[in-house]
Design a protein around this motif. Structure first.
Motif, PDB file in Angstrom:
ATOM      1  N   THR A 538      23.473  -1.149  34.976  1.00 49.74           N
ATOM      2  CA  THR A 538      23.589  -0.121  33.937  1.00 49.74           C
ATOM      3  C   THR A 538      23.140  -0.662  32.586  1.00 49.74           C
ATOM      4  N   GLU A 539      23.514  -1.904  32.290  1.00 47.78           N
ATOM      5  CA  GLU A 539      23.090  -2.506  31.025  1.00 47.78           C
ATOM      6  C   GLU A 539      21.580  -2.726  30.982  1.00 47.78           C
ATOM      7  N   ARG A 540      21.004  -3.034  32.133  1.00 45.12           N
ATOM      8  CA  ARG A 540      19.550  -3.197  32.164  1.00 45.12           C
ATOM      9  C   ARG A 540      18.865  -1.871  31.883  1.00 45.12           C
ATOM     10  N   ILE A 541      19.402  -0.792  32.449  1.00 48.63           N
ATOM     11  CA  ILE A 541      18.847   0.538  32.169  1.00 48.63           C
ATOM     12  C   ILE A 541      18.945   0.829  30.677  1.00 48.63           C
ATOM     13  N   ARG A 542      20.078   0.475  30.087  1.00 46.55           N
ATOM     14  CA  ARG A 542      20.261   0.713  28.651  1.00 46.55           C
ATOM     15  C   ARG A 542      19.215  -0.058  27.843  1.00 46.55           C
ATOM     16  N   SER A 543      18.928  -1.295  28.269  1.00 47.36           N
ATOM     17  CA  SER A 543      17.948  -2.095  27.533  1.00 47.36           C
ATOM     18  C   SER A 543      16.519  -1.584  27.721  1.00 47.36           C
ATOM     19  N   GLU A 544      16.272  -0.926  28.861  1.00 52.40           N
ATOM     20  CA  GLU A 544      14.938  -0.389  29.134  1.00 52.40           C
ATOM     21  C   GLU A 544      14.647   0.866  28.313  1.00 52.40           C
ATOM     22  N   LEU A 545      15.686   1.554  27.901  1.00 55.44           N
ATOM     23  CA  LEU A 545      15.512   2.835  27.222  1.00 55.44           C
ATOM     24  C   LEU A 545      15.453   2.653  25.711  1.00 55.44           C
ATOM     25  N   GLY A 546      14.614   3.444  25.097  1.00 56.03           N
ATOM     26  CA  GLY A 546      14.555   3.461  23.650  1.00 56.03           C
ATOM     27  C   GLY A 546      15.434   4.572  23.107  1.00 56.03           C
ATOM     28  N   ASP A 547      15.194   4.956  21.865  1.00 56.05           N
ATOM     29  CA  ASP A 547      16.015   6.007  21.254  1.00 56.05           C
ATOM     30  C   ASP A 547      15.149   7.068  20.581  1.00 56.05           C
ATOM     31  N   ASP A 548      13.905   7.230  21.061  1.00 53.56           N
ATOM     32  CA  ASP A 548      12.992   8.161  20.400  1.00 53.56           C
ATOM     33  C   ASP A 548      12.497   9.240  21.353  1.00 53.56           C
ATOM     34  N   TYR A 549      13.385   9.722  22.207  1.00 53.21           N
ATOM     35  CA  TYR A 549      12.979  10.737  23.185  1.00 53.21           C
ATOM     36  C   TYR A 549      13.147  12.166  22.657  1.00 53.21           C
ATOM     37  N   GLY A 550      13.738  12.294  21.498  1.00 56.41           N
ATOM     38  CA  GLY A 550      13.931  13.623  20.927  1.00 56.41           C
ATOM     39  C   GLY A 550      15.036  14.431  21.589  1.00 56.41           C
ATOM     40  N   VAL A 551      15.885  13.772  22.353  1.00 57.21           N
ATOM     41  CA  VAL A 551      17.003  14.440  23.025  1.00 57.21           C
ATOM     42  C   VAL A 551      18.233  13.551  22.907  1.00 57.21           C
ATOM     43  N   ASP A 552      19.395  14.119  23.168  1.00 55.87           N
ATOM     44  CA  ASP A 552      20.622  13.328  23.240  1.00 55.87           C
ATOM     45  C   ASP A 552      20.688  12.661  24.604  1.00 55.87           C
TER      46      ASP A 552
END
Length: 773
Positions: A538-552
């Motif tokens: 789960t933490e790896r998924i969190r690290s793979e994701l950014g925060d600029d997808y325009g959605v919550d």
């Protein structure tokens, strides 16, 4: 978080018990009882009320501890936690008891309909027809969420009491108070065995007290209200029933005629007191009471089935809540089917006299059905009394809002009394009940049950916002368009979230992307052994994701023994609007289960599908439920700027050109949709080749009827995925949420299309041929 609100006060709880008890018992058994033992019927009904009151006291104490819905099954499950077979037997017996009681109500109603309402020209219909039709209607209404509200329950109960008071008043007005009392006092008959036999039959009329305990989760201050409502309803019904017996004894109709009338005698007696108006009043009151009580019993039976499904002691489908109606529709359907089967078996196939199989010598009828239902109520009630003794010893410090006096003596008396009533039940009903109970236990032992919901799924990393997604928590609480994205491979998380965000743009609501990682726990493996692995993934998924997808964006990690169950349960719990997940590469059973049972629409993306590919969308002309369901979404994407290509494939082998008109009409909001009429060896070949030339993504409908397609026609989605992988064509496979009728349509569609194509091909051989571009 929205908390559950209790809405039923004392008067509503009292009306629930009173309204459930005033049903077929008093309207049908009063005539049978008076014909058999005269005024002693009052003694029989009082004995049944006292025995019911002893067990009702145990119910009251348990309800003051466990203030939830579930009744006797819940109480026994909480008390005998480690005795799986015992709790299953209690739940199964109560389910049969409630459904048997409903079958008794509706079979009795059927007798009244035939006797007083059905035109003579329709008397050729099999006995039980009206009862079966009413059972199906009530099942449909309950599955769709239609039930009596508290105020309506008050109105219904008031009408029932008014009808009985009018009947009683008519008797006293006809005879005069002194003569009525004198005639009643001089008409006692029957011996102890006869009285106990009637008590055993009459017990079913008092079991309505359990409906109050079964609704404890909805009652305000249940620890105080439930015991008071149970006591008040039993006392009130006992007084009413005694007065009804007095009225029946004072009837000018001879006893032998009352005996001959049987279950409908009360209507005949009402006519002698009050004329045709009185008869009509009693007939309407009786039928309405039986239907109303049947409705309550179906709700009780379905709640038992739902709770058993949650605990893994019934098929897990029983616990599923319909997304639109908010009811345990599978449990309601099963309860309805059981009621219909009991009516047909006891009344139509093996009635007391005659029947389709009279040559077999098995004659059951309404009396045996009463015994069957009462047996399956008395056995669990005896166990509830035992459970009270055991609970007092096992949990001495638990807070009890109400305490039964005289424990263990009073519960032991209740057990002995219940067994005594069973001994006096009609033997045919008891034997039938024991045989069916034994068969169900054998089935359960062979099946072995399923793990409880809590034993299948555990939350390791709670649902939390991704970095930078500050509004996600608020969006999660307020709703929005929720897309559940189960991720098996962390490296694909970003691409799937981007794709989910692009698909969610078609909604007018704010999108919330819920990323779920499920780490499977193999059987016999301790949960703790995979916790660290689940957290790391789960933490790896969190690290793979950014925060600029325009959605919550929300991220969550689970460990679970059944991955498909976890995905489906999470979708249900979070009220997901769409699921986006990978097409099966290894675990096809997981995908097929989600495809078949999802509570919302599902997109399956192959390993190359991405948000950028949505700039160009290719879709077949095909047909079928899932194809038609995806068209509004494709149309919305086209309105947002995607180029749409409609591919109409015809093959020499299958012979008929797919009609593109219906699909084209559904894409009316798009300025230009390019249509490609192609011929290929297979539909999959034509779709993939054309999509490769056009670029972009290929969208196709799923095959939930996979077993039929693979056996007869092959599975087009599987063929498309295999071919697309060689041509680097991204594919999205769409499965729409379907109910029973939708699934039936899915099963029939391949057959009808196949036949249509063959017939069309035959027609072309006779001289006609399609035009090709």
């Amino acid at each position: 978080m929205v908390e559950h609100t209790r809405t039923l006060d004392f008067k509503i709880a009292f009306a629930i018990g009173l309204g459930t008890m005033i049903a077929a018992g008093i309207f049908s058994l009063s005539g049978t009882a008076v014909a058999a033992i005269g005024s002693s019927a009052v003694i029989a009904f009082v004995i049944a009320a006292v025995i019911a009151g002893v067990t009702a006291a145990a119910y009251s104490e348990f309800a003051s501890v466990y203030s939830e819905n579930g009744g006797g099954y819940l109480f026994c499950s909480q008390t005998f936690e480690d005795r799986d077979l015992l709790t299953y037997s209690i739940g199964m017996s109560l389910f049969l008891g409630y459904t048997g009681t409903t079958a008794f109500y509706l079979a009795t109603m059927d007798e009244w309909v035939v006797r007083f309402l059905l035109p003579e020209a329709l008397h050729f219909l099999p006995h039980g027809t009206a009862g079966v039709a009413t059972a199906v209607l009530l099942g449909v209404l309950n599955a769709r969420g239609t039930e009596e509200s508290g105020s309506f329950q008050l109105l219904v109960t008031g009408a029932k009491v008014a009808v009985l008071l009018a009947f009683i008043g008519g008797a006293f007005a006809f005879r005069g108070p002194s003569v009525a009392v004198s005639k009643f006092a001089g008409n006692f008959g029957g011996g102890p065995v006869d009285i106990l036999t009637i008590s055993a039959l009459a017990f079913i009329t008092f079991f309505g007290f359990s409906a109050i305990a079964a609704s404890a989760g909805e009652i305000i201050e249940p620890k105080r209200t439930v015991p008071r409502a149970i006591a008040a309803s039993i006392l009130t019904v006992t007084v009413l029933y005694a007065l009804v017996i007095v009225a029946m004894v004072n009837s000018p109709i001879p006893a032998e005629v009352i005996a001959q009338e049987g279950e409908t005698a009360m209507g005949r007696v009402a006519a002698s007191f009050l004329g045709s108006i009185g008869e009509s009043l009693i007939v309407a009151g009786a039928i309405f009471s039986m239907v109303s009580a049947s409705n309550a019993s179906i709700l009780a039976a379905s709640s038992i089935g739902s709770l058993m499904g949650t605990r893994g002691q019934a098929p897990r489908r029983f616990s599923r809540i319909h997304p639109d109606y908010g009811t345990p529709s599978w449990s309601v359907a099963t309860a309805t089917a059981t009621i219909v089967a009991l009516i047909v078996f006891f009344i139509a196939l093996f009635p007391a006299e005659g029947g389709l199989f009279s040559g077999l010598g098995l004659h059951l009828g309404l009396n045996a059905l009463t015994g069957f239902a009462t047996l399956n109520l008395l056995l669990p009630l005896a166990v509830v009394n035992v459970a009270l003794i055991y609970s007092r010893r096992r949990f001495p410090d638990i807070t009890r809002g109400f305490r039964v006096p005289g424990v263990p003596v009073v519960p032991v008396i209740g057990v002995l009394a219940n067994l005594g009533l069973i001994y006096n039940l009609p033997p045919k009903g008891v034997v039938t009940g024991l045989v069916l109970t034994g068969a169900m236990v054998v089935v359960y032992l062979a099946w072995g049950g399923a793990p409880e919901t809590e034993d299948l799924l555990r939350e390791v990393v709670p649902e939390t916002p991704a970095s930078g997604a500050a509004g996600a928590e608020a969006a999660a609480e307020t709703g929005g368009f929720r897309v559940l994205v189960p991720i098996a491979r962390p490296g694909r998380a970003a691409r799937y979230v981007e794709l989910a965000a692009a698909l969610a743009k078609v909604s007018d609501e704010d999108p919330v992307i819920h990323v779920l990682n499920v780490t499977q726990v193999p059987d016999q493996t301790p949960w703790e052994s995979v916790q660290d692995t689940a957290k790391a993934r789960t933490e790896r998924i969190r690290s793979e994701l950014g925060d600029d997808y325009g959605v919550d964006l929300l991220i969550e990690g689970h460990t679970c023994r059944d991955v498909a169950f976890d995905i489906l349960q999470t979708a249900r719990d979070d009220d997901a609007d769409l699921i986006l997940m990978g097409y099966p590469e290894r675990h096809q059973d997981v995908t097929e289960t989600v495809e078949r049972e999802a509570p919302c629409d599902v997109f399956f993306a192959d390993k190359t599908a991405s948000a950028d590919a949505l700039d160009v969308i290719n879709i077949g002309a095909g047909g079928g439920p899932h194809h038609q369901a995806v068209l509004p979404l494709v149309n919305a994407l086209g309105q947002l700027g995607s180029d749409l290509h409609l591919i109409n494939v015809s093959t020499d082998d299958e012979g008929a050109n797919e009609a593109s008109g219906t699909t084209l009409d559904a894409l009316e909001g798009v300025e230009t949709t390019q249509v490609h009429n192609v011929r290929a060896g297979t539909v999959a070949d034509g779709l993939v080749e054309t999509a490769a030339e056009n670029g972009g993504v290929l969208v196709i409908g799923a095959s939930r009827d996979r077993w039929l397609r693979q056996a007869l026609f092959g599975s087009t989605p599987d063929e498309v995925i295999a071919l697309a992988a060689d041509r680097d064509v991204p594919v999205l496979v769409y499965a729409s949420q379907t109910g029973v009728s939708g699934r039936l349509s899915e099963r029939l569609f391949p057959v009808t299309r196949y036949l249509r194509k063959r017939l069309s091909r035959s027609g072309r051989k006779q001289g006609s041929s399609p035009d090709w571009n």
